[in-house]
Design an enzyme around this catalytic site. Structure first.
Site, PDB file in Angstrom:
ATOM      1  N   GLN A  45     -53.143-140.394 -95.870  1.00 25.79           N
ATOM      2  CA  GLN A  45     -54.115-140.263 -96.965  1.00 25.79           C
ATOM      3  C   GLN A  45     -53.815-141.293 -98.044  1.00 25.79           C
ATOM      4  O   GLN A  45     -52.728-141.298 -98.622  1.00 25.79           O
ATOM      5  CB  GLN A  45     -54.038-138.849 -97.547  1.00 25.79           C
ATOM      6  CG  GLN A  45     -54.964-138.601 -98.718  1.00 25.79           C
ATOM      7  CD  GLN A  45     -54.599-137.332 -99.458  1.00 25.79           C
ATOM      8  OE1 GLN A  45     -53.476-136.846 -99.314  1.00 25.79           O
ATOM      9  NE2 GLN A  45     -55.495-136.809-100.258  1.00 25.79           N
ATOM     10  N   SER A  51     -53.815-141.429-104.119  1.00 27.60           N
ATOM     11  CA  SER A  51     -53.105-141.672-105.379  1.00 27.60           C
ATOM     12  C   SER A  51     -52.684-143.120-105.542  1.00 27.60           C
ATOM     13  O   SER A  51     -52.403-143.823-104.566  1.00 27.60           O
ATOM     14  CB  SER A  51     -51.859-140.784-105.463  1.00 27.60           C
ATOM     15  OG  SER A  51     -52.206-139.433-105.590  1.00 27.60           O
ATOM     16  N   SER A 109     -47.674-139.883 -97.361  1.00 32.02           N
ATOM     17  CA  SER A 109     -46.943-139.345 -96.217  1.00 32.02           C
ATOM     18  C   SER A 109     -47.466-139.961 -94.927  1.00 32.02           C
ATOM     19  O   SER A 109     -48.663-140.201 -94.777  1.00 32.02           O
ATOM     20  CB  SER A 109     -47.117-137.826 -96.138  1.00 32.02           C
ATOM     21  OG  SER A 109     -46.726-137.201 -97.332  1.00 32.02           O
ATOM     22  N   GLU A 139     -56.951-129.644 -98.377  1.00 29.01           N
ATOM     23  CA  GLU A 139     -55.508-129.851 -98.516  1.00 29.01           C
ATOM     24  C   GLU A 139     -54.845-128.659 -99.191  1.00 29.01           C
ATOM     25  O   GLU A 139     -53.784-128.184 -98.761  1.00 29.01           O
ATOM     26  CB  GLU A 139     -55.240-131.119 -99.328  1.00 29.01           C
ATOM     27  CG  GLU A 139     -53.765-131.364 -99.613  1.00 29.01           C
ATOM     28  CD  GLU A 139     -53.543-132.550-100.536  1.00 29.01           C
ATOM     29  OE1 GLU A 139     -52.491-133.202-100.409  1.00 29.01           O
ATOM     30  OE2 GLU A 139     -54.404-132.820-101.390  1.00 29.01           O
ATOM     31  N   GLU A 153     -50.254-128.467-113.416  1.00 29.85           N
ATOM     32  CA  GLU A 153     -51.025-128.519-114.657  1.00 29.85           C
ATOM     33  C   GLU A 153     -52.512-128.694-114.369  1.00 29.85           C
ATOM     34  O   GLU A 153     -53.369-128.025-114.956  1.00 29.85           O
ATOM     35  CB  GLU A 153     -50.525-129.672-115.543  1.00 29.85           C
ATOM     36  CG  GLU A 153     -49.119-129.478-116.087  1.00 29.85           C
ATOM     37  CD  GLU A 153     -48.034-129.785-115.078  1.00 29.85           C
ATOM     38  OE1 GLU A 153     -46.860-129.501-115.359  1.00 29.85           O
ATOM     39  OE2 GLU A 153     -48.359-130.301-113.985  1.00 29.85           O
TER      40      GLU A 153
END
Length: 439
Positions: free
Chosen positions: A158, A161, A193, A276, A409
């Site tokens: 994936q 980010s 990953s 996910e 958060e």
């Protein structure tokens, strides 16, 4: 574990798709030539029962001996028979059966000694890429990617980010520029990953910097073997390099590998991220399974370590772990009934907190031995194994649980706004063109 690809609280929610795999898309038909062999799978549109699933598995096993067939050949035949993920449409590894019956098929194959597709190695493909491909892919894309994905012949990773876009995923800067029938992609991704083993990646890139950040994204499947893709290991606190950073230098991606419409990447990504979080937080566990198992085992095996204070803490953690397990079971039942939603964020949030508290308790319970670390050797594992190492590893690795798959958060904001219905956080950048945002 998947990379830290997170959903930003306060993003547009309209049109967000539910995780695919909860129901077959309306009107989906098997592609020509890929229908299940006669007598081995349910007729298209049949509402299967558990007994019928057992019957079809039995018929399949009667003509496919797992002890005599090569594992890859057996898995491909199982996919073609519609017994891979039974809730998927006919022709794509399923038979359109209720998702809850997947466990029935899996149990029958396990009892027969059938080979595994090793989900611990291809979890990103199974839990994130496949639902997205099913929901937004064309029949050609589903036919090309789903079968080798499920059999484990092709590993997926994936690419979400970035160094400057983790929690604020919509602020990502990797650029995709159209060039004829291709897109030219340049940028950097991080916390990926399986990138060092992957053949394919699901990826979001910025195709239009002149519109608001959520509206200028496009979603692709990226071939990790083409020129311009560079994978570098990221060594973690544990000593391992479970994650990677990926550099994309003018990587050419055919438009045929785009998932969803141009500029619709945020909506596609939300399907991936919801899938996910359910995959991370909604794992099926037996009573006293997961992280609490090792702590309870140590407590029983080492009475010399017990104190009244530690006893109280263990009881509290055990009860919380059981509550979380039962809540995850309810989440899976809702998913099987076709009612997924943001509740997966709550399951993932609880999973992270409990893992960290239980691993901390386990280190404290071990006393001086808890200060030892078993192995600091740099290696690149295929997955995170919390139970094959000592308590020190579990303690350090659990620190990442509140970051990967959505920071705690951010998840609290999602729960507040989408589950509890609290007012959304005021945002000043939602309608500002991405190129005008400070970075």
């Amino acid at each position: 574990m998947a990379q830290d690809a997170q959903q930003e609280a306060g993003e547009p929610a309209a049109g967000t798709a539910a995780p695919a795999g909860t129901a077959a898309p309306a009107g989906t038909a098997a592609p020509a030539g890929t229908a299940a062999p006669a007598g081995t799978a349910a007729p298209a549109g049949t509402a299967a029962t558990a007994d019928e699933i057992r019957h079809w598995v039995g018929q399949f096993l009667a003509t496919h001996d797992p002890a005599a067939m090569p594992p890859g050949e057996f898995l491909r035949a199982r996919f073609d028979a519609g017994l891979a993920w039974v809730h998927y449409p006919p022709g794509f590894g399923g038979m359109g059966a209720p998702r809850a019956l997947q466990a029935v098929a899996d149990a029958e194959f396990a009892a027969a000694g059938a080979p595994s597709n090793h989900p611990e190695r291809i979890g990103i493909g199974l839990g994130m890429a496949a639902p997205t491909i099913l929901t937004f892919g064309t029949d050609e894309q589903r036919t090309r990617w789903l079968r080798p994905l499920w059999t484990g012949e092709e590993v997926w990773c994936q690419l979400f980010s970035e160094p400057g876009a983790g929690s604020d995923l919509a602020g990502l800067a990797t650029r995709a520029v159209r060039d004829g029938d291709d897109w030219v992609v340049t940028g950097q991704k991080v916390w990926t990953s399986q990138a060092h083993r992957a053949r394919w990646a699901i990826m979001v890139a910025r195709s239009d910097p002149d519109v608001a950040k959520h509206r200028g994204l496009t979603y692709f499947a990226c071939d990790m073997t083409v020129p311009g893709v560079e994978v570098r290991p990221l060594r973690q606190l544990t000593g391992e390099a479970e994650f990677n950073e990926v550099f994309l230098s003018e990587v050419r991606i055919p438009d045929a590998h785009r998932l969803g419409a141009v500029g619709d990447g945020w909506r596609v990504a939300m399907t991936t991220l919801m899938s996910e979080r359910v995959a991370i937080g909604g794992v099926a566990l037996p009573r006293e399974g997961g992280m609490i198992a090792s702590a309870a085992r140590t407590w029983r095996d080492r009475p010399d370590l017990r104190t009244p204070g530690l006893h109280d803490r263990l009881l509290r953690l055990w009860v919380e772990a059981e509550v979380a397990r039962l809540a995850s079971e309810r989440l899976r039942q809702e998913l099987a009934a076709g009612h997924p939603g943001p509740e997966g964020s709550a399951a993932k949030l609880v999973f992270a907190r409990l893992n960290q508290e239980i691993s901390g308790f386990e280190v404290e319970l071990a006393g001086q031995q808890g200060l030892l670390y078993d192995d600091w050797t740099m290696h690149r594992p295929e997955s995170a194994n919390f139970f094959g190492r000592g308590p020190g590893y579990r303690y350090l690795r659990a620190r990442g649980n509140s970051i990967e798959g959505g920071t705690s958060e951010v998840l609290r904001n999602i729960i507040a706004e989408r589950v509890l219905g609290l007012p959304a956080e005021i945002r000043m950048d939602k309608d500002v063109p991405w190129k005008e945002l400070p970075r």
